[in-house]
Design an enzyme around this catalytic site. Structure first.
Site, PDB file in Angstrom:
ATOM      1  N   ASP A  81      15.472 -18.855 -54.939  1.00 47.18           N
ATOM      2  CA  ASP A  81      14.688 -18.774 -53.703  1.00 47.18           C
ATOM      3  C   ASP A  81      14.220 -17.322 -53.523  1.00 47.18           C
ATOM      4  O   ASP A  81      14.790 -16.403 -54.135  1.00 47.18           O
ATOM      5  CB  ASP A  81      15.605 -19.235 -52.554  1.00 47.18           C
ATOM      6  CG  ASP A  81      14.921 -19.285 -51.213  1.00 47.18           C
ATOM      7  OD1 ASP A  81      13.704 -19.515 -51.171  1.00 47.18           O
ATOM      8  OD2 ASP A  81      15.617 -19.102 -50.184  1.00 47.18           O
ATOM      9  N   ASP A 113       7.869 -14.643 -53.713  1.00 51.04           N
ATOM     10  CA  ASP A 113       7.331 -14.527 -52.360  1.00 51.04           C
ATOM     11  C   ASP A 113       6.417 -13.305 -52.285  1.00 51.04           C
ATOM     12  O   ASP A 113       6.881 -12.176 -52.115  1.00 51.04           O
ATOM     13  CB  ASP A 113       8.495 -14.414 -51.366  1.00 51.04           C
ATOM     14  CG  ASP A 113       8.019 -14.117 -49.958  1.00 51.04           C
ATOM     15  OD1 ASP A 113       6.796 -14.092 -49.726  1.00 51.04           O
ATOM     16  OD2 ASP A 113       8.883 -13.890 -49.082  1.00 51.04           O
ATOM     17  N   GLU A 143       4.424 -18.477 -51.745  1.00 49.47           N
ATOM     18  CA  GLU A 143       4.320 -18.521 -50.274  1.00 49.47           C
ATOM     19  C   GLU A 143       3.019 -17.898 -49.821  1.00 49.47           C
ATOM     20  O   GLU A 143       2.617 -16.852 -50.317  1.00 49.47           O
ATOM     21  CB  GLU A 143       5.509 -17.799 -49.624  1.00 49.47           C
ATOM     22  CG  GLU A 143       5.484 -17.873 -48.090  1.00 49.47           C
ATOM     23  CD  GLU A 143       6.835 -17.535 -47.460  1.00 49.47           C
ATOM     24  OE1 GLU A 143       7.826 -18.224 -47.765  1.00 49.47           O
ATOM     25  OE2 GLU A 143       6.879 -16.578 -46.667  1.00 49.47           O
ATOM     26  N   HIS A 194      12.128 -18.074 -40.026  1.00 45.29           N
ATOM     27  CA  HIS A 194      13.441 -17.898 -40.649  1.00 45.29           C
ATOM     28  C   HIS A 194      14.498 -17.527 -39.605  1.00 45.29           C
ATOM     29  O   HIS A 194      14.190 -16.804 -38.651  1.00 45.29           O
ATOM     30  CB  HIS A 194      13.402 -16.750 -41.666  1.00 45.29           C
ATOM     31  CG  HIS A 194      12.748 -17.099 -42.953  1.00 45.29           C
ATOM     32  ND1 HIS A 194      11.626 -16.466 -43.418  1.00 45.29           N
ATOM     33  CD2 HIS A 194      13.073 -18.013 -43.903  1.00 45.29           C
ATOM     34  CE1 HIS A 194      11.283 -16.963 -44.603  1.00 45.29           C
ATOM     35  NE2 HIS A 194      12.137 -17.916 -44.908  1.00 45.29           N
ATOM     36  N   GLY A 195      15.730 -17.940 -39.836  1.00 46.37           N
ATOM     37  CA  GLY A 195      16.855 -17.418 -39.054  1.00 46.37           C
ATOM     38  C   GLY A 195      17.047 -15.952 -39.402  1.00 46.37           C
ATOM     39  O   GLY A 195      16.787 -15.534 -40.534  1.00 46.37           O
ATOM     40  N   GLY A 232      14.347 -23.725 -42.365  1.00 44.93           N
ATOM     41  CA  GLY A 232      14.622 -25.129 -42.064  1.00 44.93           C
ATOM     42  C   GLY A 232      15.728 -25.382 -41.057  1.00 44.93           C
ATOM     43  O   GLY A 232      15.901 -26.523 -40.620  1.00 44.93           O
ATOM     44  N   VAL A 253      17.290 -24.664 -46.100  1.00 46.14           N
ATOM     45  CA  VAL A 253      18.242 -24.595 -44.984  1.00 46.14           C
ATOM     46  C   VAL A 253      19.292 -23.532 -45.291  1.00 46.14           C
ATOM     47  O   VAL A 253      20.038 -23.661 -46.264  1.00 46.14           O
ATOM     48  CB  VAL A 253      18.931 -25.953 -44.762  1.00 46.14           C
ATOM     49  CG1 VAL A 253      19.904 -25.867 -43.592  1.00 46.14           C
ATOM     50  CG2 VAL A 253      17.906 -27.052 -44.527  1.00 46.14           C
TER      51      VAL A 253
HETATM   52  P1  13P Z   1      16.924 -20.731 -42.287  1.00 42.92           P
HETATM   53  O1  13P Z   1      17.978 -19.696 -42.541  1.00 42.92           O
HETATM   54  O2  13P Z   1      16.185 -20.474 -41.051  1.00 42.92           O
HETATM   55  O3  13P Z   1      17.480 -22.100 -42.426  1.00 42.92           O
HETATM   56  O4  13P Z   1      15.859 -20.564 -43.472  1.00 42.92           O
HETATM   57  C1  13P Z   1      16.282 -20.607 -44.792  1.00 42.92           C
HETATM   58  C2  13P Z   1      15.192 -20.279 -45.724  1.00 42.92           C
HETATM   59  O5  13P Z   1      14.038 -20.524 -45.469  1.00 42.92           O
HETATM   60  C3  13P Z   1      15.549 -19.652 -47.001  1.00 42.92           C
HETATM   61  O6  13P Z   1      14.469 -19.491 -47.832  1.00 42.92           O
END
Ligand code: 13P
Length: 300
Positions: A81, A113, A143, A194-195, A232, A253
Site C-alpha cells: 500500500d 501514490d 492515486e 484517511h484516519g 475506509g 481499512v
Molecule cells: P483508514 O486508516 O482511514 O482506514 O485508511 C486506511 C488507508 O486508506 C490505507 O491506505
C-alpha cells in the site's frame, strides 16, 4: 491459483467491495487472516510506508515474513500500500528500491501514490512502476485526487470539504490518467479521508465520512477499471455498499483495526488480548459492515 487482478475484477462485476487490511503492527497479521478464513471470505493484507516509518511494521520484508507464517492464498493475498513519491511530511521518497524489494519478496499487487504531484508528474511516475511491475504480471494501483488526513495538520471541516468537493478526483483527469499510465486500479477521492497517523492525533475517533456516488459513477464510466477507496474506516455503511455497485472493488481499512489493537494493548498489557480485539473487529467488518461472509467461493 486465481490472480489477485482477476479476483478484484470479479468483485467489481459482482458489486462487492474487497477489504485490504493495514497491519501497522506485525502481530495484527494473524488475527486478520484468522477472521478472513473463519468467515470464508477474501481480503488483502497490506502495509504502507507510513506504517513502517511511524508505526512498527518494520518494512516490506518483515510483513512478508509474518504473512508467510499465516497465509492461506484462497483467502488472503499480500499488497504493498501507499509508497508515496512525496510523503505526508512533504519529503521526497526514493521509491524505486522499495518496489524492487517488494516485487522480489512476492507482493502480488503494489501501489504508487503520486497524488501530491502535478498531474503529468504523477502520470510519469506511475508509468515507471507500471512498466516495472507488469514485467512480473503484478497489478499496480495509483492515486489521483487528494485523500486527505495523513498529513500532520488538521483536516478542513468535513462538511465544507464534502460540499466543496475539495481534492475530489476529476473525471476527465482520471480518464487521461488511466489511458496514459496503464494502471490497473485507481484510488479516488470522493469524500473519503484517511484516519490520522500523526503523533497526538492518531488516537482520535475518526469522523464518519460520506461518499459522492454520482462522482464515483462518472469516474467508473470514464476509467473502466476497478476503483479503490482509501480511508475506509468509519465511512457510512450505506455509502460503502452503494459504492460497490458503482465501481469500487477494494477498500483500505487501517484506523479501525489499529485503534482496536492499541486500545486493547494499552488497557490489558496483553498482546494476545490486543490480537483478539483485532480479530473481533475484523469479523464485524467482514460480516456486518461489508456483507462478505462466504464470498470466497463466488469470487474464485
Ligand atoms: P483508514 O486508516 O482511514 O482506514 O485508511 C486506511 C488507508 O486508506 C490505507 O491506505
Amino acid at each position: 491459483m486465481k490472480r489477485v487482478a482477476d479476483i478484484i475484477d470479479a468483485a467489481r462485476q459482482m458489486g462487492v467491495v474487497i477489504p485490504a487490511f493495514n497491519v501497522p503492527y506485525l502481530p495484527m497479521v494473524e488475527p486478520v487472516v484468522r477472521a478472513v478464513v473463519e468467515q470464508d471470505s477474501f481480503a488483502l493484507v497490506e502495509t504502507a510506508r507510513p506504517e513502517w516509518i511511524k508505526f512498527e511494521s518494520k518494512g516490506p520484508a518483515a510483513v512478508a515474513e509474518e504473512f508467510a507464517r499465516w497465509c492461506q492464498p484462497e483467502h488472503v493475498r499480500l499488497h504493498l500500500d501507499h509508497v508515496p513519491v512525496i510523503d505526508e511530511d512533504g519529503q521526497l521518497v526514493d521509491y524505486m528500491p522499495i518496489f524492487k524489494e517488494a516485487l522480489g519478496l512476492g507482493y502480488e499487487s503494489v501501489m504508487l501514490d503520486g497524488s501530491r504531484l502535478k498531474l503529468d508528474d504523477n502520470i510519469q511516475a506511475t508509468r515507471t512502476i507500471v512498466d516495472l511491475a507488469h514485467l512480473q504480471g503484478v497489478p499496480v494501483e495509483a492515486e489521483l485526487g487528494a485523500v486527505l488526513g495523513h498529513e500532520a495538520g488538521p483536516l478542513p471541516p468535513y462538511e465544507e470539504l464534502f460540499a466543496s468537493g475539495l481534492g475530489f478526483t476529476d473525471v476527465e483527469e482520471a480518464r487521461r490518467f488511466v489511458q496514459q499510465t496503464g494502471c490497473d486500479w485507481l484510488s479516488v477521492a470522493i469524500g473519503n479521508v484517511h484516519g490520522a497517523i500523526a503523533a497526538g492525533r492518531k488516537d482520535q475517533k475518526k469522523i464518519q465520512a460520506r461518499l459522492n456516488l454520482d462522482r464515483l459513477a462518472q469516474l467508473a464510466q470514464a476509467t473502466g477499471i476497478p476503483l479503490v477507496l482509501h480511508g475506509g474506516s468509519g465511512i457510512k455503511q450505506e455509502d460503502v455498499l452503494g459504492a460497490g455497485k458503482c465501481g469500487i472493488a477494494k477498500i483500505n481499512v487501517g484506523t479501525e483495526i489499529r485503534q482496536s489493537y492499541e486500545a486493547a494493548l494499552k488497557e490489558s498489557g496483553s498482546q494476545i488480548k490486543a490480537q483478539e480485539a483485532v480479530y473481533h473487529r475484523t469479523v464485524e467488518l467482514l460480516r456486518d459492515y461489508l456483507h462478505l461472509t462466504g464470498i470466497r467461493a463466488k469470487l474464485m
